[in-house]
Design an enzyme around this catalytic site. Sequence first.
Site, PDB file in Angstrom:
ATOM      1  N   ALA A  83       0.839  -1.201   0.000  1.00 24.53           N
ATOM      2  CA  ALA A  83       0.000   0.000   0.000  1.00 24.53           C
ATOM      3  C   ALA A  83       0.873   1.250   0.000  1.00 24.53           C
ATOM      4  O   ALA A  83       1.832   1.345   0.768  1.00 24.53           O
ATOM      5  CB  ALA A  83      -0.898  -0.018   1.238  1.00 24.53           C
ATOM      6  N   CYS A  98      -2.770  -8.265   6.108  1.00 19.75           N
ATOM      7  CA  CYS A  98      -2.466  -6.898   6.538  1.00 19.75           C
ATOM      8  C   CYS A  98      -2.655  -6.743   8.041  1.00 19.75           C
ATOM      9  O   CYS A  98      -3.723  -7.038   8.573  1.00 19.75           O
ATOM     10  CB  CYS A  98      -3.346  -5.889   5.803  1.00 19.75           C
ATOM     11  SG  CYS A  98      -2.919  -4.212   6.265  1.00 19.75           S
ATOM     12  N   GLY A 149       9.391  -7.486  -0.739  1.00 14.76           N
ATOM     13  CA  GLY A 149       8.685  -6.253  -0.396  1.00 14.76           C
ATOM     14  C   GLY A 149       9.666  -5.119  -0.164  1.00 14.76           C
ATOM     15  O   GLY A 149      10.181  -4.499  -1.096  1.00 14.76           O
TER      16      GLY A 149
HETATM   17  C1  LIG Z   1       4.544   0.038   3.688  1.00 15.16           C
HETATM   18  C2  LIG Z   1       4.078  -1.370   3.495  1.00 15.16           C
HETATM   19  C3  LIG Z   1       2.858  -1.604   2.886  1.00 15.16           C
HETATM   20  C4  LIG Z   1       2.421  -2.908   2.698  1.00 15.16           C
HETATM   21  N1  LIG Z   1       1.234  -3.107   2.081  1.00 15.16           N
HETATM   22  C5  LIG Z   1       0.823  -4.379   1.820  1.00 15.16           C
HETATM   23  C6  LIG Z   1      -0.377  -4.622   1.091  1.00 15.16           C
HETATM   24  O1  LIG Z   1      -1.082  -3.705   0.687  1.00 15.16           O
HETATM   25  N2  LIG Z   1      -0.696  -5.910   0.854  1.00 15.16           N
HETATM   26  C7  LIG Z   1       0.073  -6.966   1.273  1.00 15.16           C
HETATM   27  O2  LIG Z   1      -0.244  -8.111   1.003  1.00 15.16           O
HETATM   28  N3  LIG Z   1       1.191  -6.752   1.983  1.00 15.16           N
HETATM   29  C8  LIG Z   1       1.581  -5.496   2.257  1.00 15.16           C
HETATM   30  N4  LIG Z   1       2.734  -5.294   2.953  1.00 15.16           N
HETATM   31  C9  LIG Z   1       3.504  -6.454   3.421  1.00 15.16           C
HETATM   32  C10 LIG Z   1       4.535  -6.868   2.393  1.00 15.16           C
HETATM   33  O3  LIG Z   1       3.900  -7.276   1.202  1.00 15.16           O
HETATM   34  C11 LIG Z   1       5.375  -8.045   2.899  1.00 15.16           C
HETATM   35  O4  LIG Z   1       4.533  -9.136   3.177  1.00 15.16           O
HETATM   36  C12 LIG Z   1       6.144  -7.704   4.156  1.00 15.16           C
HETATM   37  O5  LIG Z   1       6.694  -6.411   4.096  1.00 15.16           O
HETATM   38  C13 LIG Z   1       7.273  -8.716   4.398  1.00 15.16           C
HETATM   39  O6  LIG Z   1       8.082  -8.841   3.259  1.00 15.16           O
HETATM   40  P1  LIG Z   1       9.486  -8.015   3.106  1.00 15.16           P
HETATM   41  O7  LIG Z   1      10.328  -8.371   4.297  1.00 15.16           O
HETATM   42  O8  LIG Z   1      10.053  -8.505   1.815  1.00 15.16           O
HETATM   43  O9  LIG Z   1       9.129  -6.559   3.101  1.00 15.16           O
HETATM   44  C14 LIG Z   1       3.196  -4.001   3.156  1.00 15.16           C
HETATM   45  C15 LIG Z   1       4.412  -3.756   3.787  1.00 15.16           C
HETATM   46  C16 LIG Z   1       4.862  -2.464   3.957  1.00 15.16           C
HETATM   47  C17 LIG Z   1       6.188  -2.230   4.643  1.00 15.16           C
END
Ligand SMILES: Cc1cc2nc3c(=O)[nH]c(=O)nc-3n(C[C@H](O)[C@H](O)[C@H](O)COP(=O)(O)O)c2cc1C
Length: 312
Positions: free
Chosen positions: A2, A84, A208
């Site tokens: 998001a 979320c 992410g």
């Molecule tokens: C600012 C932000 C917004 C996110 N928005 C979503 C979202 O809209 N939908 C979703 O499935 N995950 C969302 N996530 C979670 C990420 O998709 C991911 O699952 C999480 O950050 C862990 O992965 P990473 O360590 O690679 O960031 C969001 C994470 C962050 C930091």
Amino acid sequence: MAGITDRPFRQLCREFGAGMAVSEMVSSNPALRDHQRTRLRVDHAGEAEPRSVQILGTEPTQMANFARHNAERGAQIIDINLGCPAKKVCSAAAGSALLKDEALVGRILGAVVRAVDVPVTVKIRTGWDAANRNALRIATIAQESGIQAITVHGRTRACGFAGHAEYATIRLIKQAVRIPVIANGDIDTPEKARAVLDSTGADAVMIGRAALGRPWLFRGMRRHLAGGPSFASLDQAEARAVVTGHLQALHDFYGAFVGVRIARKHLGWYMKSLLGAMPPEMQAINRVEHPEEQLVLVDRLFDYPSFKELAA
Ligand SMILES: Cc1cc2nc3c(=O)[nH]c(=O)nc-3n(C[C@H](O)[C@H](O)[C@H](O)COP(=O)(O)O)c2cc1C
């Protein structure tokens, strides 16, 4: 993500080799559907396939209708958010709060799968908290409901983003279901992507936060996963082209007022990733209101003979 994976950023990640880039989550609440911001979230003009749109909600019929609405407007995959952790989202019993109600999860997934002809996928956490780590059951419900792939962030809702993601649960899920499993959480280097794929047996990884200010990470990952050399960073000329091109795309997509502001956020991430710090020039850049002026000042940043000098 998001506020981050808008069309310009998705396109950039795809250009650097991401196999798929999912839209920002969009609420299935019909009252929000015609907001300008919601419309931009599902704008796919010129976007590479497959176009995946993530939807959020709690009410099966509403979710099903919204999935159909998106499929009719170009979504080729509908992704359902059950992960979320945001308070605003959970107090409406959406996102990861749904993990607590397995029967409702089954009804939502079933209703959405029946409503559309395109594949439906789901994104989950490992559970609500350590005592309620029910991702394995949710994954089985997903498979039985006709879901075609499942992404698992290796944290519970209670973890928020703290601590380290764990991959043991993802491995258990992969062993238990036939549908593709995508591992997610704290994967920030090509080597880590390889290690997580190997230890979980997952079919893919999802990235992410590590891509913020670093969309070229996908190129290094792709190369490494194909057996080639690991991380190869980009040189200053390419960095200039990527950053200014991204800014320009944001200005075009959002218009001047919003575009300049969203660009500031990405610039902060770019500076952190390229330099490890904010150059003093960023203070002035962050006050600029006009897209052209923002572009000129950012372009000038890259006139330094080296990144090192720019960071000094
Ligand atoms: C600012 C932000 C917004 C996110 N928005 C979503 C979202 O809209 N939908 C979703 O499935 N995950 C969302 N996530 C979670 C990420 O998709 C991911 O699952 C999480 O950050 C862990 O992965 P990473 O360590 O690679 O960031 C969001 C994470 C962050 C930091």
